[in-house]
Design a protein around this motif. Structure first.
Motif, PDB file in Angstrom:
ATOM      1  N   THR A 156       0.827  -1.219   0.000  1.00 27.93           N
ATOM      2  CA  THR A 156       0.000   0.000   0.000  1.00 27.93           C
ATOM      3  C   THR A 156       0.859   1.266   0.000  1.00 27.93           C
ATOM      4  O   THR A 156       0.450   2.297   0.532  1.00 27.93           O
ATOM      5  CB  THR A 156      -0.913   0.019   1.259  1.00 27.93           C
ATOM      6  N   TRP A 195       3.668   4.138  -2.062  1.00 30.37           N
ATOM      7  CA  TRP A 195       3.501   5.209  -3.041  1.00 30.37           C
ATOM      8  C   TRP A 195       3.098   4.678  -4.418  1.00 30.37           C
ATOM      9  O   TRP A 195       2.123   5.114  -5.016  1.00 30.37           O
ATOM     10  CB  TRP A 195       4.811   6.015  -3.152  1.00 30.37           C
ATOM     11  N   ILE A 196       3.853   3.714  -4.912  1.00 32.92           N
ATOM     12  CA  ILE A 196       3.588   3.263  -6.283  1.00 32.92           C
ATOM     13  C   ILE A 196       2.305   2.436  -6.350  1.00 32.92           C
ATOM     14  O   ILE A 196       1.576   2.492  -7.357  1.00 32.92           O
ATOM     15  CB  ILE A 196       4.800   2.494  -6.879  1.00 32.92           C
ATOM     16  N   SER A 210      -1.995  -5.942   2.573  1.00 39.37           N
ATOM     17  CA  SER A 210      -0.953  -5.173   3.240  1.00 39.37           C
ATOM     18  C   SER A 210      -0.360  -6.052   4.341  1.00 39.37           C
ATOM     19  O   SER A 210      -0.748  -7.210   4.486  1.00 39.37           O
ATOM     20  CB  SER A 210      -1.578  -3.901   3.821  1.00 39.37           C
ATOM     21  N   ARG A 211       0.589  -5.471   5.105  1.00 39.58           N
ATOM     22  CA  ARG A 211       1.087  -6.242   6.240  1.00 39.58           C
ATOM     23  C   ARG A 211       0.232  -5.999   7.472  1.00 39.58           C
ATOM     24  O   ARG A 211       0.482  -6.557   8.518  1.00 39.58           O
ATOM     25  CB  ARG A 211       2.552  -5.905   6.511  1.00 39.58           C
ATOM     26  N   TYR A 253      -0.275 -10.580   2.878  1.00 42.24           N
ATOM     27  CA  TYR A 253      -0.082 -10.819   1.445  1.00 42.24           C
ATOM     28  C   TYR A 253      -0.571 -12.232   1.093  1.00 42.24           C
ATOM     29  O   TYR A 253      -1.078 -12.465  -0.003  1.00 42.24           O
ATOM     30  CB  TYR A 253       1.396 -10.682   1.072  1.00 42.24           C
ATOM     31  N   HIS A 308      12.426  -3.302  -3.650  1.00 42.31           N
ATOM     32  CA  HIS A 308      13.039  -4.356  -4.484  1.00 42.31           C
ATOM     33  C   HIS A 308      13.427  -5.659  -3.759  1.00 42.31           C
ATOM     34  O   HIS A 308      13.239  -6.729  -4.334  1.00 42.31           O
ATOM     35  CB  HIS A 308      14.302  -3.901  -5.230  1.00 42.31           C
ATOM     36  N   LYS A 322       9.582  -2.646 -11.102  1.00 42.54           N
ATOM     37  CA  LYS A 322      10.997  -2.614 -11.460  1.00 42.54           C
ATOM     38  C   LYS A 322      11.816  -2.211 -10.252  1.00 42.54           C
ATOM     39  O   LYS A 322      11.270  -1.482  -9.412  1.00 42.54           O
ATOM     40  CB  LYS A 322      11.273  -1.670 -12.635  1.00 42.54           C
ATOM     41  N   TYR A 364       0.155   4.340 -15.934  1.00 43.93           N
ATOM     42  CA  TYR A 364       0.286   2.954 -15.453  1.00 43.93           C
ATOM     43  C   TYR A 364      -0.806   2.041 -16.025  1.00 43.93           C
ATOM     44  O   TYR A 364      -0.672   0.815 -16.004  1.00 43.93           O
ATOM     45  CB  TYR A 364       0.254   2.909 -13.917  1.00 43.93           C
TER      46      TYR A 364
HETATM   47  N1  NAP Z   1       7.032   2.351 -11.806  1.00 41.56           N
HETATM   48  C1  NAP Z   1       7.270   3.454 -11.139  1.00 41.56           C
HETATM   49  O1  NAP Z   1       7.020   4.564 -11.608  1.00 41.56           O
HETATM   50  C2  NAP Z   1       7.811   3.359  -9.754  1.00 41.56           C
HETATM   51  C3  NAP Z   1       7.864   4.518  -8.967  1.00 41.56           C
HETATM   52  C4  NAP Z   1       8.303   4.385  -7.649  1.00 41.56           C
HETATM   53  C5  NAP Z   1       8.694   3.156  -7.163  1.00 41.56           C
HETATM   54  N2  NAP Z   1       8.665   2.064  -7.979  1.00 41.56           N
HETATM   55  C6  NAP Z   1       9.079   0.749  -7.468  1.00 41.56           C
HETATM   56  O2  NAP Z   1       8.091   0.313  -6.558  1.00 41.56           O
HETATM   57  C7  NAP Z   1       8.684  -0.308  -5.432  1.00 41.56           C
HETATM   58  C8  NAP Z   1       8.174   0.358  -4.169  1.00 41.56           C
HETATM   59  O3  NAP Z   1       8.477   1.723  -4.179  1.00 41.56           O
HETATM   60  P1  NAP Z   1       7.597   2.802  -3.342  1.00 41.56           P
HETATM   61  O4  NAP Z   1       8.247   4.115  -3.601  1.00 41.56           O
HETATM   62  O5  NAP Z   1       6.157   2.652  -3.609  1.00 41.56           O
HETATM   63  O6  NAP Z   1       7.927   2.350  -1.853  1.00 41.56           O
HETATM   64  P2  NAP Z   1       7.107   2.700  -0.535  1.00 41.56           P
HETATM   65  O7  NAP Z   1       6.286   3.918  -0.684  1.00 41.56           O
HETATM   66  O8  NAP Z   1       8.102   2.635   0.574  1.00 41.56           O
HETATM   67  O9  NAP Z   1       6.089   1.472  -0.396  1.00 41.56           O
HETATM   68  C9  NAP Z   1       6.509   0.169  -0.289  1.00 41.56           C
HETATM   69  C10 NAP Z   1       5.420  -0.687   0.345  1.00 41.56           C
HETATM   70  O10 NAP Z   1       5.901  -2.014   0.396  1.00 41.56           O
HETATM   71  C11 NAP Z   1       5.390  -2.675   1.546  1.00 41.56           C
HETATM   72  N3  NAP Z   1       6.510  -3.285   2.296  1.00 41.56           N
HETATM   73  C12 NAP Z   1       6.657  -4.607   2.536  1.00 41.56           C
HETATM   74  N4  NAP Z   1       7.738  -4.851   3.263  1.00 41.56           N
HETATM   75  C13 NAP Z   1       8.311  -3.666   3.529  1.00 41.56           C
HETATM   76  C14 NAP Z   1       9.452  -3.273   4.271  1.00 41.56           C
HETATM   77  N5  NAP Z   1      10.221  -4.143   4.938  1.00 41.56           N
HETATM   78  N6  NAP Z   1       9.756  -1.964   4.322  1.00 41.56           N
HETATM   79  C15 NAP Z   1       9.004  -1.062   3.687  1.00 41.56           C
HETATM   80  N7  NAP Z   1       7.887  -1.372   2.963  1.00 41.56           N
HETATM   81  C16 NAP Z   1       7.544  -2.677   2.900  1.00 41.56           C
HETATM   82  C17 NAP Z   1       4.645  -1.631   2.360  1.00 41.56           C
HETATM   83  O11 NAP Z   1       3.261  -1.844   2.139  1.00 41.56           O
HETATM   84  P3  NAP Z   1       2.361  -2.531   3.294  1.00 41.56           P
HETATM   85  O12 NAP Z   1       2.688  -1.779   4.559  1.00 41.56           O
HETATM   86  O13 NAP Z   1       1.001  -2.324   2.829  1.00 41.56           O
HETATM   87  O14 NAP Z   1       2.733  -3.978   3.395  1.00 41.56           O
HETATM   88  C18 NAP Z   1       5.074  -0.314   1.767  1.00 41.56           C
HETATM   89  O15 NAP Z   1       4.062   0.653   1.836  1.00 41.56           O
HETATM   90  C19 NAP Z   1      10.192  -0.232  -5.643  1.00 41.56           C
HETATM   91  O16 NAP Z   1      10.678  -1.464  -6.104  1.00 41.56           O
HETATM   92  C20 NAP Z   1      10.382   0.839  -6.701  1.00 41.56           C
HETATM   93  O17 NAP Z   1      11.484   0.602  -7.565  1.00 41.56           O
HETATM   94  C21 NAP Z   1       8.221   2.156  -9.250  1.00 41.56           C
END
Ligand code: NAP
Length: 332
Positions: free
Chosen positions: A16, A18-19, A40-41, A62, A80, A101, A285
């Protein structure tokens, strides 16, 4: 395989952050899919996300998400280092998978995921959304039609200045931090779209930051026959994000960010010959989500636009670049 042409893929969104929020927002623009469930977790963030996006089902784990029999495809939006386990979790539950990615942290991890998907004939795709953006499809079309002659040079860069937070996913090695994996994969994938994923040689420079990950870098990829890609990426440095493709008879400028462009210009012999404009209202997207739906409808297990072999070759290239820098992540 989905047999009914009017069927909409029921997406399960895993995480849940940013992306995941961007993807869920844009699914409203996808012609062949709906956001059906989120996992989510914890229940609280799943409920909040579901309520923000009008998603009917919200799970606290999950595991529960991937085991919902109504879900057709799982979108993975975790940092990642979790992609491999999350993708395998979803595949083992028999789901189609679209994974953010970089697909995984390294090519060894991806080989495991790809093998499982292939063995069980399950759909798997990297969420390299820029491949599916119409302006980039137009770039491929112009090049295939030899509108700029033989392509010799690709220039692309992607960089932004993230705030200084050593714990953040962008800078923390434990979360796969660094520019190459986060943004570098975009210019590399863009060059691969044009020259293929197998350069003959790779030269690189890097600035390693205080947290021990690459803050910005430049690459010079040589493909033989005078074909070169000059690519840069950064997570602590703003860059223009344009891409230019030069051929023997003209050039192409992908305007704005080449990751999600709305327009592209074709120049032949220095004169503007054609402009592509896209008046969509989606973020961008929805196109990758639609590609998954099209593939499932056609009974495919991978997208012909970005094959699993190409995703694997690109990750191997990233491994090689990191080896040049001596950059390994915890557990590698
Ligand atoms: N395609 C694009 O335009 C784009 C843009 C930005 C990022 N990305 C990719 O998307 C991925 C996530 O990026 P993001 O910026 O969305 O990250 P983010 O905002 O930190 O969100 C990641 C989510 O992953 C879950 N998660 C599970 N285990 C985690 C842990 N140990 N620590 C932190 N979060 C954990 C959490 O959701 P829950 O709490 O709900 O489990 C968290 O909200 C990356 O691989 C990045 O390369 C792609």
């Amino acid at each position: 395989m989905i047999k009914d042409n009017a069927y909409k893929v029921k997406w399960g969104i895993l995480s849940t952050g940013w992306i995941a929020h961007q993807f869920a927002t844009d699914l409203a623009h996808a012609s062949n899919g709906i956001a059906y469930a989120v996992g989510s977790r914890n229940q609280e963030s799943a409920d909040e996300f579901a309520s923000n996006h009008g998603i009917p089902v919200a799970y606290a784990t999950y595991e529960d998400l991937v085991n919902d029999p109504e879900v057709d495809a799982i979108y993975i939006g975790t940092p990642h280092p979790f992609h491999k386990d999350n993708a395998l979790l979803a595949l083992r539950a028999g789901k189609a998978v679209l994974c953010e990615k970089p697909f995984t942290v390294n090519s060894g991890e991806l080989e495991e995921v790809v093998s499982y998907a292939r063995e069980h004939k399950l759909f798997l795709m990297e969420a390299m959304w820029s491949r599916y953006i119409p302006a980039n499809a137009k770039v491929r079309e112009w090049i295939a039609a030899e509108r700029i002659g033989e392509v010799r040079l690709v220039q692309a860069d992607l960089g932004f200045r993230a705030e200084w937070n050593p714990q953040s996913r962008l800078l923390n090695p434990a979360l796969g931090g660094g520019a190459l994996l986060d943004v570098g994969i975009y210019p590399i994938s863009f060059a691969s779209m044009i020259f293929g994923p197998h350069p003959e040689s790779i030269a690189s420079t890097v600035h390693m930051g205080e947290t021990g990950v690459d803050e910005h870098f430049s690459l010079l990829l040589s493909y033989g026959g005078g074909k070169t890609a000059a690519l840069s990426g950064g997570v602590r440095l703003n860059m223009l994000q344009e891409a230019k493709v030069f051929g023997t008879q003209g050039h192409i400028i992908v305007k704005g960010s080449f990751v999600n462009p709305k327009s592209a210009e074709l120049y032949v012999d220095g004169e503007l010959a054609e402009t592509f404009e896209d008046d969509r209202t989606s973020i961008g997207y929805a196109f990758e989500a639609e590609e998954v739906g099209r593939c499932l409808q056609a009974g495919l297990t991978e997208s012909p636009v970005l094959t699993l072999d190409e995703s694997l070759a690109i990750l191997k290239l990233l491994d090689q670049v990191r080896a040049q820098w001596g950059l390994a992540y915890p557990g590698e």
